[in-house]
Design an enzyme around this catalytic site. Structure first.
Site, PDB file in Angstrom:
ATOM      1  CB  ALA A 157      -0.936  -0.153   1.212  1.00 30.12           C
ATOM      2  CE1 TYR A 181      -8.941   6.738   1.856  1.00 28.34           C
ATOM      3  CE2 TYR A 181      -7.034   7.234   3.025  1.00 28.34           C
ATOM      4  CZ  TYR A 181      -8.359   7.606   2.912  1.00 28.34           C
ATOM      5  OH  TYR A 181      -8.849   8.159   3.663  1.00 28.34           O
ATOM      6  CB  THR A 183      -3.369   9.638   1.782  1.00 29.99           C
ATOM      7  OG1 THR A 183      -3.381   8.098   2.190  1.00 29.99           O
ATOM      8  CG2 THR A 183      -4.459  10.108   2.800  1.00 29.99           C
ATOM      9  CE  LYS A 184      -2.368   4.583   1.850  1.00 35.02           C
ATOM     10  NZ  LYS A 184      -3.120   3.221   2.133  1.00 35.02           N
ATOM     11  CG  ASN A 185       3.505   6.420  -2.681  1.00 35.37           C
ATOM     12  OD1 ASN A 185       3.069   7.324  -1.848  1.00 35.37           O
ATOM     13  ND2 ASN A 185       4.347   5.561  -2.680  1.00 35.37           N
TER      14      ASN A 185
END
Ligand SMILES: *Cc1c(COP(=O)(O)O)cnc(C)c1O
Length: 383
Positions: A157, A181, A183-185
């Site tokens: 994740a 999601y 906030t992910k990269n």
């Protein structure tokens, strides 16, 4: 002090993403379709593998991977206490029993020696999390897995861009699970991806992700004519939509540029806090590539003269959004009651979870935003 609150984990969304979503809306095809298929191909190409299966979250990716790994009730899966609750919830949803092994105090990743100590005749799988984007010691974990005939499901994740000994993470174990999601990269709003080496596993994952309907049932309404489908098992509703893939296609095209930007911010933080009594993250191991998903400081009250929670409040008061990744999972009442977990049983994760703070690390940050974060930290922690 800055005027606008700096939201933790705000993504960088470009015009290309906006145009692609509008294109999907105008086309009338919002659900799983050609853009999801293209996103799967692009992701597989980025990771240098043959196939990828898109789903609607990393939680779904973990759940389906554990099912496809053939876990049965009573089987044990060893994982880390320093992770998001989804990692362990997915093990419980798959009907298996999660078992915690403590983390290494320097890398914050699963300690292979601790994993070895928790192996029993019922252990069937290991679920390492590449924390903050720092690759786990996959050499040691894969050797253990081979010796004890365990399946390996990588929670990637945080780790889209990570490499271990030159190999992309998520392609080393049996399954690699990714999150998109917000906030992910790489973001799609909500979304996930599964990598697996075996074609039969990929086919099973696709079936499980869409009600257990036979392969490619999403095509039943396409212009190639109506196709009957067969339900071959009791699956789930875990498919990704074209609306989500529309965002991901352009996020993925910029993945390396975004990584470079986060890496530069990470390096600025490392230099800016060198003289403070905080504990900074270890430098990345030169044999690996760190995805720089999180930048974490440890606030030890004895050294810093304030508690972690004081620090969180002060940063928020200075309009800098912060995060905690993570309170160790045994701190939560559900796991204490159901599984008898106690924080003291994994003391390194307990200590890290009680001291850690994540600072903003998004490609959307301007240099002035980064200056504000540095200033807020420096004004709060006495040298
Ligand atoms: C975000 C995250 C997940 C869950 O991802 P979703 O896509 O939100 O389901 C799982 N594991 C870790 C380590 C995460 O950070």
């Amino acid at each position: 002090m800055r005027e606008r609150f700096l939201t933790f984990g705000a993504p960088l969304i470009g015009e290309a993403e906006i145009d692609e979503v509008v294109d999907s809306l105008r086309s009338g095809w919002l659900g799983t379709g050609p853009k999801v298929a293209r996103f799967e191909r692009d992701f597989a190409a980025y990771k240098g593998v043959e196939q990828a299966v898109a789903v609607n979250s990393c939680t779904a990716a973990l759940h389906l991977s554990l099912l496809a790994a053939g876990l049965a009730p009573g089987d044990e899966v060893i994982t880390t206490p320093l992770t998001f609750c989804a990692t362990v919830n997915a093990i419980l949803h798959a009907g298996a029993t999660p078992v915690l092994a403590d983390v290494d105090p320097v890398t914050f990743n699963l300690d292979p020696a601790a994993v070895a100590a928790r192996i029993t005749p019922r252990t069937r799988a290991v679920l390492p999390v590449h924390f903050a984007g720092r690759p786990c010691d996959m050499g040691a974990l894969m050797a253990l897995a081979e010796h004890h005939d365990l399946r390996v499901i990588e929670d990637c994740a945080h780790a889209i861009e990570s490499r271990y000994d030159g190999r992309p993470v998520g392609t080393i174990g049996d399954f690699g699970c990714f999150s998109f999601y917000v906030t992910k990269n790489v973001v799609t709003g909500e979304g996930g991806m599964i990598l697996t080496r075996r074609t039969e596993d990929a086919a099973r994952l696709k079936t499980l992700a869409l009600h257990g309907m036979s392969h490619d049932a999403w095509r039943r309404f396409s212009d190639s004519g109506y196709r009957h489908y067969q339900v071959v098992e009791c699956g789930f509703k875990y498919n990704m939509m074209d609306l989500q893939a529309a965002i991901g296609l352009h996020q993925l095209a910029r993945v390396e540029a975004s990584w470079q930007r986060r890496r530069a911010i990470w390096a600025r933080y490392q230099a800016a806090f060198a003289d403070l009594p905080v504990i900074r993250p270890a430098e990345p191991d030169p044999q690996t590539r760190h995805a720089h998903h999180l930048y974490t400081l440890l606030i030890d009250e004895a050294r810093c003269g304030r508690t972690r929670d004081n620090f969180l409040d002060d940063m928020t008061a200075q309009r800098v959004g912060v995060g905690v990744h993570y309170l160790s999972l045994p701190e939560h009442p559900y796991y204490q009651n159901r599984l008898g977990w106690r924080p003291e049983d994994t003391p390194e994760a307990m200590r890290i979870g009680r001291q850690t703070v994540s600072l903003p690390l998004s490609p959307a940050l301007t240099d002035a935003d980064v200056d504000d974060v540095i200033q807020a930290v420096r004004s709060d922690i006495a040298r």
